[in-house]
Design an enzyme around this catalytic site. Structure first.
Site, PDB file in Angstrom:
ATOM      1  N   HIS A  60      58.883  35.957 -28.137  1.00  0.00           N
ATOM      2  CA  HIS A  60      57.969  34.818 -28.170  1.00  0.00           C
ATOM      3  C   HIS A  60      56.555  35.207 -27.762  1.00  0.00           C
ATOM      4  O   HIS A  60      55.772  34.336 -27.350  1.00  0.00           O
ATOM      5  CB  HIS A  60      58.510  33.699 -27.281  1.00  0.00           C
ATOM      6  CG  HIS A  60      59.848  33.196 -27.715  1.00  0.00           C
ATOM      7  ND1 HIS A  60      60.015  32.286 -28.741  1.00  0.00           N
ATOM      8  CD2 HIS A  60      61.099  33.516 -27.294  1.00  0.00           C
ATOM      9  CE1 HIS A  60      61.307  32.047 -28.906  1.00  0.00           C
ATOM     10  NE2 HIS A  60      61.990  32.788 -28.041  1.00  0.00           N
ATOM     11  N   ARG A  98      45.776  42.055   8.855  1.00  0.00           N
ATOM     12  CA  ARG A  98      45.590  40.805   8.126  1.00  0.00           C
ATOM     13  C   ARG A  98      44.630  40.968   6.947  1.00  0.00           C
ATOM     14  O   ARG A  98      44.569  40.112   6.080  1.00  0.00           O
ATOM     15  CB  ARG A  98      45.072  39.714   9.071  1.00  0.00           C
ATOM     16  CG  ARG A  98      46.044  39.362  10.177  1.00  0.00           C
ATOM     17  CD  ARG A  98      45.370  38.589  11.285  1.00  0.00           C
ATOM     18  NE  ARG A  98      44.999  37.261  10.862  1.00  0.00           N
ATOM     19  CZ  ARG A  98      45.660  36.160  11.216  1.00  0.00           C
ATOM     20  NH1 ARG A  98      46.728  36.235  11.972  1.00  0.00           N
ATOM     21  NH2 ARG A  98      45.248  34.977  10.808  1.00  0.00           N
ATOM     22  N   ASN A 121      36.847  31.145  11.390  1.00  0.00           N
ATOM     23  CA  ASN A 121      37.826  31.321  10.318  1.00  0.00           C
ATOM     24  C   ASN A 121      37.916  30.022   9.542  1.00  0.00           C
ATOM     25  O   ASN A 121      37.893  28.947  10.125  1.00  0.00           O
ATOM     26  CB  ASN A 121      39.221  31.641  10.873  1.00  0.00           C
ATOM     27  CG  ASN A 121      39.313  33.002  11.507  1.00  0.00           C
ATOM     28  OD1 ASN A 121      38.388  33.791  11.423  1.00  0.00           O
ATOM     29  ND2 ASN A 121      40.433  33.280  12.155  1.00  0.00           N
ATOM     30  N   GLY A 122      38.077  30.116   8.212  1.00  0.00           N
ATOM     31  CA  GLY A 122      38.226  28.909   7.401  1.00  0.00           C
ATOM     32  C   GLY A 122      37.100  28.771   6.398  1.00  0.00           C
ATOM     33  O   GLY A 122      36.325  29.700   6.160  1.00  0.00           O
ATOM     34  N   GLU A 158      49.410  44.722  -6.960  1.00  0.00           N
ATOM     35  CA  GLU A 158      48.755  44.571  -5.662  1.00  0.00           C
ATOM     36  C   GLU A 158      48.239  45.896  -5.116  1.00  0.00           C
ATOM     37  O   GLU A 158      47.112  45.963  -4.596  1.00  0.00           O
ATOM     38  CB  GLU A 158      49.743  43.985  -4.634  1.00  0.00           C
ATOM     39  CG  GLU A 158      49.930  42.489  -4.697  1.00  0.00           C
ATOM     40  CD  GLU A 158      50.889  42.015  -3.630  1.00  0.00           C
ATOM     41  OE1 GLU A 158      50.575  41.018  -2.957  1.00  0.00           O
ATOM     42  OE2 GLU A 158      51.963  42.630  -3.456  1.00  0.00           O
ATOM     43  N   TRP A 210      37.081  38.331   6.166  1.00  0.00           N
ATOM     44  CA  TRP A 210      37.475  38.505   4.766  1.00  0.00           C
ATOM     45  C   TRP A 210      36.556  37.604   3.947  1.00  0.00           C
ATOM     46  O   TRP A 210      36.550  36.391   4.120  1.00  0.00           O
ATOM     47  CB  TRP A 210      38.943  38.134   4.571  1.00  0.00           C
ATOM     48  CG  TRP A 210      39.472  38.443   3.210  1.00  0.00           C
ATOM     49  CD1 TRP A 210      39.890  39.652   2.737  1.00  0.00           C
ATOM     50  CD2 TRP A 210      39.684  37.507   2.135  1.00  0.00           C
ATOM     51  NE1 TRP A 210      40.341  39.534   1.450  1.00  0.00           N
ATOM     52  CE2 TRP A 210      40.225  38.220   1.043  1.00  0.00           C
ATOM     53  CE3 TRP A 210      39.462  36.129   1.982  1.00  0.00           C
ATOM     54  CZ2 TRP A 210      40.543  37.626  -0.159  1.00  0.00           C
ATOM     55  CZ3 TRP A 210      39.776  35.533   0.789  1.00  0.00           C
ATOM     56  CH2 TRP A 210      40.308  36.280  -0.270  1.00  0.00           C
ATOM     57  N   GLU A 252      58.434  39.728  -8.820  1.00  0.00           N
ATOM     58  CA  GLU A 252      58.055  40.355  -7.560  1.00  0.00           C
ATOM     59  C   GLU A 252      57.725  41.835  -7.755  1.00  0.00           C
ATOM     60  O   GLU A 252      56.774  42.354  -7.162  1.00  0.00           O
ATOM     61  CB  GLU A 252      59.189  40.180  -6.538  1.00  0.00           C
ATOM     62  CG  GLU A 252      59.004  40.927  -5.226  1.00  0.00           C
ATOM     63  CD  GLU A 252      57.797  40.486  -4.420  1.00  0.00           C
ATOM     64  OE1 GLU A 252      57.491  41.165  -3.417  1.00  0.00           O
ATOM     65  OE2 GLU A 252      57.139  39.487  -4.781  1.00  0.00           O
ATOM     66  N   CYS A 261      40.811  36.467   8.155  1.00  0.00           N
ATOM     67  CA  CYS A 261      39.861  36.597   9.247  1.00  0.00           C
ATOM     68  C   CYS A 261      40.569  36.502  10.596  1.00  0.00           C
ATOM     69  O   CYS A 261      41.562  35.808  10.745  1.00  0.00           O
ATOM     70  CB  CYS A 261      38.802  35.510   9.155  1.00  0.00           C
ATOM     71  SG  CYS A 261      37.942  35.466   7.573  1.00  0.00           S
ATOM     72  N   LYS A 270      46.367  39.793   4.426  1.00  0.00           N
ATOM     73  CA  LYS A 270      47.782  39.630   4.756  1.00  0.00           C
ATOM     74  C   LYS A 270      48.159  38.167   4.939  1.00  0.00           C
ATOM     75  O   LYS A 270      49.124  37.690   4.391  1.00  0.00           O
ATOM     76  CB  LYS A 270      48.103  40.421   6.029  1.00  0.00           C
ATOM     77  CG  LYS A 270      49.568  40.336   6.471  1.00  0.00           C
ATOM     78  CD  LYS A 270      50.470  40.967   5.434  1.00  0.00           C
ATOM     79  CE  LYS A 270      51.927  40.905   5.812  1.00  0.00           C
ATOM     80  NZ  LYS A 270      52.805  41.365   4.730  1.00  0.00           N
ATOM     81  N   LYS A 300      54.078  43.544  -6.886  1.00  0.00           N
ATOM     82  CA  LYS A 300      53.908  44.689  -5.991  1.00  0.00           C
ATOM     83  C   LYS A 300      53.086  45.793  -6.669  1.00  0.00           C
ATOM     84  O   LYS A 300      52.198  46.388  -6.063  1.00  0.00           O
ATOM     85  CB  LYS A 300      55.263  45.251  -5.565  1.00  0.00           C
ATOM     86  CG  LYS A 300      55.995  44.415  -4.561  1.00  0.00           C
ATOM     87  CD  LYS A 300      55.288  44.430  -3.218  1.00  0.00           C
ATOM     88  CE  LYS A 300      55.602  43.169  -2.426  1.00  0.00           C
ATOM     89  NZ  LYS A 300      54.935  41.973  -2.890  1.00  0.00           N
TER      90      LYS A 300
END
Length: 634
Positions: free
Chosen positions: A530, A27, A108-109, A514, A74, A507, A2, A629, A511
Site C-alpha cells: 500500500h 536530561r 524551566n518551561g 534517534e 535545552w 520502537e 532543562c 531525556k 532507536k
C-alpha cells in the site's frame, strides 16, 4: 530537559551547584550557567559547552559564594548561544550595563505570552539581550520589585501564561532565593550537615530533580502546582494562591501551606558508567536485572499490585485509555494487543500531545493509564488532567519514579524499577514498562474472569524466566555488530513487524533514527503493497521482526515481496521459523520463542543494532542532537 539547582548556605555552594548540573546532564541540554551573590554583586558564568567547561570558567573567574542558582538549558526560544543561556539578569529599565544585574533568574518551561510581555516591558525601558522567554520573567519580576523579592515574584506570576519552574535571587537581599512552579517540576531540599562538600548551617536547596541533590540532602519537599517557596538561612516558607481571593490590584492572596518532607535517597552511584563505553550500552545490558527488580515481590497476580483499592477500580471499568509519548507510546501500543486478546477489554492508545487538543468522547468507566519513564512528561501530565476534567477519574500510572508528579496525580500506580536511565534513547525503561503493562493485563483478566489458575501459574513461570531469557538474547551482540557495519553506510532503513510486534518495529526504527541519525520508518508488514514497497531497492535495508506465531506465513509472503524488488532483508527470527541465510537474506536466530511476552525479547537486538550502528557512525550516543531525556515542556 532543562535543569535547575539553587542554594542558600553559609558555605561555598558553587561546587554543589556545578555537581548538581552534572547529575542533570543526562536530561539533555545545549548550554549551562551559574550565577551567585558575591561581595555585594551578582557574578555569572555561562557556556554552550559541557558543564565541565562551566566549572573551569567558574574557577578561573573565582566565583565563590553562599547563595546562587544554576541551570542547564535545552533551547526552545532562541538558538543555543551564550547570550541565551541562563541565568538571566535584570538591572531595571534603561540600565547602562545590562551584564551587571540586580536580579538573576533561571526558568524551566515555556511562557506562551512572552511576546506580549516583552513589548510591554520594552515600552517601560527594559532592554533585552536574548531571544528567550525567560528574560521576560526576570524583567517582569524586577518591574514589581520594591524591596521584597517574595512579594515581587507573587505579583509577577499571575501575568505568566504557560508552564514554568523558576528560581530567582536579588543583589539587595543576600542569602535568599525564591522559587515557584506551575506545570514544571521543582523540589525543595531541606539542608543537612554533610561531609564531603563541606558543612553548611541552616542551608536549603532548590532543584528540578532530586538527583541533583544526591549526597547533599535526602530531605525533599515536592512543591505542588502554584506553590511559591522562600528560602533563607535556617528557614523556608511555602505559600500558594488561595482560589480566586485577591489583594488590592488583583494580585492573588497567598497563604502559607504545609508540604510533607520526604526522605528520598537519590543514588548518585547509579549514574556511574563503569566498564561500558556508553550509558546506553550499560542500560541495555542492565535489562535482565531491571526486569528482575521490577517483578520482585510479585508472587501472584492480584489487582493490589497496583495499589489499595485497585480491585474496586478494576471492577468499575470496561475500557482502557493509554496516554503516552515517544517510546512509552509504543509500550502502550504493545499493551493494547495484550489487553484486548488476554483481558478482553477494549483499549485505545493516544499520543498525549495530541489527545487534549481534539474533541473526544469521554467515558467515566474508562481506566486512564499514563506511561512515563520520568513521571514528569509535560504532554502526558496535561493529557491526564484533561481526561480527569472530562470525568474520567479512574487513573493509573506505569512509571519509573515513585515520587513523580504523575504518580502523585494518579489513583493507582505500578512503579517499575529500572533504576536511573541516563541515555536519552530509552531502553530498560521500555522493557520494564512492558513488564508492568503485562501484569496490568493479567490483573484485569483475573478480575474479568478470564485468567484461570492454570493460566496464571504458566504466566508467572514465564515472567520469572524473563531475565534469563534476556541474557541469552544479549549474547547475540557479536552478530548484531556485524550487521551494524552495513547499516552505518546507509541513509535509510525500513522496519517491518506484524500484529503484536508491529509496535516493536516502530520502537526499533525510533532507536535507529534517534542515535544514528539514519532515516528509519516502520510499517505493519501487510502495508508494504500500500505504498512503502516503492522505497525498496538494493540500497534499502529492511529489518524484519519474525516471531514464530500465527502471522509467520503472512510475514514470509511480505518478505518475498521485498526480495522480489532487490531489497536486503535483516531478519530477527525465532527458532523453527525455517527462515535461512541466503543472498539478500541475513538472519540472526533468537534463542527461543516466548509467546505473548516475545516483544520484550525481540526489542533488545533492535536496541543493540541502533547502538552499534551509532557507534560505527561516530555519533553522540548518549546525548543525540536536538533531543532531551525528560521532556518537561510542551
Amino acid at each position: 530537559m532543562c535543569g535547575i539547582v539553587g542554594a542558600v548556605s553559609t558555605r561555598n555552594i558553587v561546587p554543589i551547584l556545578i555537581e548538581g548540573l552534572k547529575r542533570l546532564e543526562y536530561r539533555g541540554y545545549d548550554s549551562c550557567g551559574v550565577a551567585v551573590h558575591q561581595n555585594g554583586e551578582l557574578k555569572r558564568a555561562r557556556s554552550t559547552s559541557r558543564v565541565a567547561e562551566l566549572e573551569t570558567n567558574a574557577e578561573t573567574d573565582h566565583i565563590v559564594a553562599g547563595t546562587g542558582i544554576a541551570h542547564t538549558r535545552w533551547a526552545t526560544h532562541g538558538a543555543p548561544a551564550v547570550h541565551n543561556a541562563h541565568p538571566h539578569f535584570s538591572n531595571g529599565p534603561n540600565a547602562a550595563e545590562a551584564s551587571m544585574g540586580k536580579l538573576a533568574l533561571v526558568h524551566n518551561g515555556i511562557i506562551e505570552n512572552h511576546d506580549e510581555l516583552r513589548r510591554e516591558l520594552q515600552a517601560k525601558g527594559y532592554n533585552f539581550t536574548s531571544q528567550t522567554d525567560t528574560e521576560v520573567i526576570a524583567h517582569l519580576v524586577h518591574s514589581h520589585y520594591n524591596g521584597d523579592l517574595l512579594e515581587a515574584v507573587q505579583h509577577a506570576l499571575p501575568r505568566l501564561r504557560g508552564a514554568y519552574a523558576i528560581a530567582v535571587f536579588c543583589r539587595d537581599e543576600p542569602q535568599r532565593v525564591v522559587g515557584a512552579r506551575q506545570g514544571s517540576p521543582l523540589i525543595l531540599g531541606v539542608g543537612e550537615i554533610t561531609e564531603g562538600l563541606g558543612k553548611g548551617e541552616g542551608e536549603h536547596f532548590l532543584a528540578s530533580d532530586a538527583m541533583a541533590l544526591a549526597g547533599v540532602t535526602s530531605q525533599i519537599v515536592y512543591l505542588e502546582e502554584g506553590d511559591v517557596v522562600d528560602l533563607q538561612l535556617g528557614k523556608y516558607w511555602i505559600s500558594s494562591a488561595q482560589g480566586s481571593a485577591t489583594q488590592p490590584g488583583g494580585v492573588p492572596r497567598y497563604s502559607s501551606v504545609d508540604r510533607p518532607v520526604r526522605t528520598v535517597h537519590a543514588h548518585s552511584g547509579a549514574a556511574e558508567l563503569g566498564p561500558y563505553r556508553h550509558y546506553m550500552q550499560k542500560e541495555i545490558f542492565e535489562q535482565p536485572r531491571a526486569l528482575a527488580d521490577t517483578l520482585q515481590g510479585v508472587r501472584g497476580i492480584t489487582p493490589e499490585l497496583f495499589g489499595d483499592g485497585a480491585f474496586s477500580v478494576f471492577r468499575q471499568v470496561d475500557r482502557v485509555l493509554i496516554l503516552a509519548c515517544g517510546t512509552s507510546s509504543y509500550s502502550g501500543m504493545t499493551a493494547k494487543y495484550w489487553l484486548e486478546s488476554i483481558a478482553g477489554i477494549p483499549t485505545s492508545v493516544e499520543i498525549a500531545s495530541e489527545y487534549r487538543y481534539r474533541t473526544s468522547v469521554p467515558d467515566p468507566r474508562t481506566l486512564v493509564v499514563t506511561i512515563s519513564q520520568s513521571g514528569e512528561t509535560a504532554d502526558t501530565l496535561a493529557a491526564l488532567k484533561h481526561a480527569r476534567s472530562m470525568g474520567m477519574e479512574q487513573t493509573l500510572s506505569i512509571c519509573n519514579v515513585a515520587t513523580s508528579a504523575m504518580v502523585r496525580e494518579c489513583k493507582l500506580a505500578y512503579i517499575t524499577r529500572a533504576g536511573v536511565e541516563i541515555g536519552v534513547a530509552s531502553t530498560k525503561a521500555f522493557t520494564t514498562q512492558l513488564a508492568g503493562l503485562y501484569l496490568l493485563t493479567l490483573a484485569l483478566a483475573q478480575v474479568r474472569g478470564k485468567l484461570s489458575a492454570e493460566r496464571e501459574e504458566k504466566e508467572m513461570h514465564a515472567l520469572r524466566h524473563l531475565p534469563l531469557a534476556l541474557q541469552a538474547v544479549l549474547a547475540l551482540e557479536p552478530q548484531v555488530i556485524a550487521w551494524a557495519d552495513d547499516f552505518a553506510r546507509m541513509d535509510n532503513a525500513l522496519f517491518l513487524g506484524r500484529g503484536l510486534h508491529y509496535p516493536i518495529a516502530l520502537e526499533g526504527a525510533l532507536k535507529l533514527k534517534e542515535i544514528s541519525y539514519i532515516h528509519a520508518e516502520a510499517y505493519p508488514a501487510g502495508e508494504l503493497k500500500h505504498g512503502p514497497l516503492a522505497l525498496v531497492t538494493d540500497k534499502m535495508p529492511v529489518v524484519t521482526v519474525a516471531p514464530n506465531d500465527e502471522l509467520l506465513e503472512k510475514l514470509k509472503s511480505n518478505m518475498q515481496e521485498v526480495r522480489a524488488r532487490g531489497g536486503q532483508l535483516y531478519v530477527f527470527a525465532d527458532d523453527n521459523t525455517h527462515i535461512e541465510n541466503e543472498p539478500g537474506v541475513h538472519v540472526i536466530r533468537m534463542p527461543e520463542h516466548y509467546g505473548t511476552l516475545s516483544p520484550i525479547l525481540h526489542v533488545v537486538p533492535l536496541q543493540l543494532l541502533a547502538y552499534h550502528t551509532a557507534c560505527a557512525r561516530g555519533t553522540d550516543v548518549d546525548k543525540p542532537r536536538n533531543l532531551a531525556k525528560s521532556v518537561t515542556v510542551e
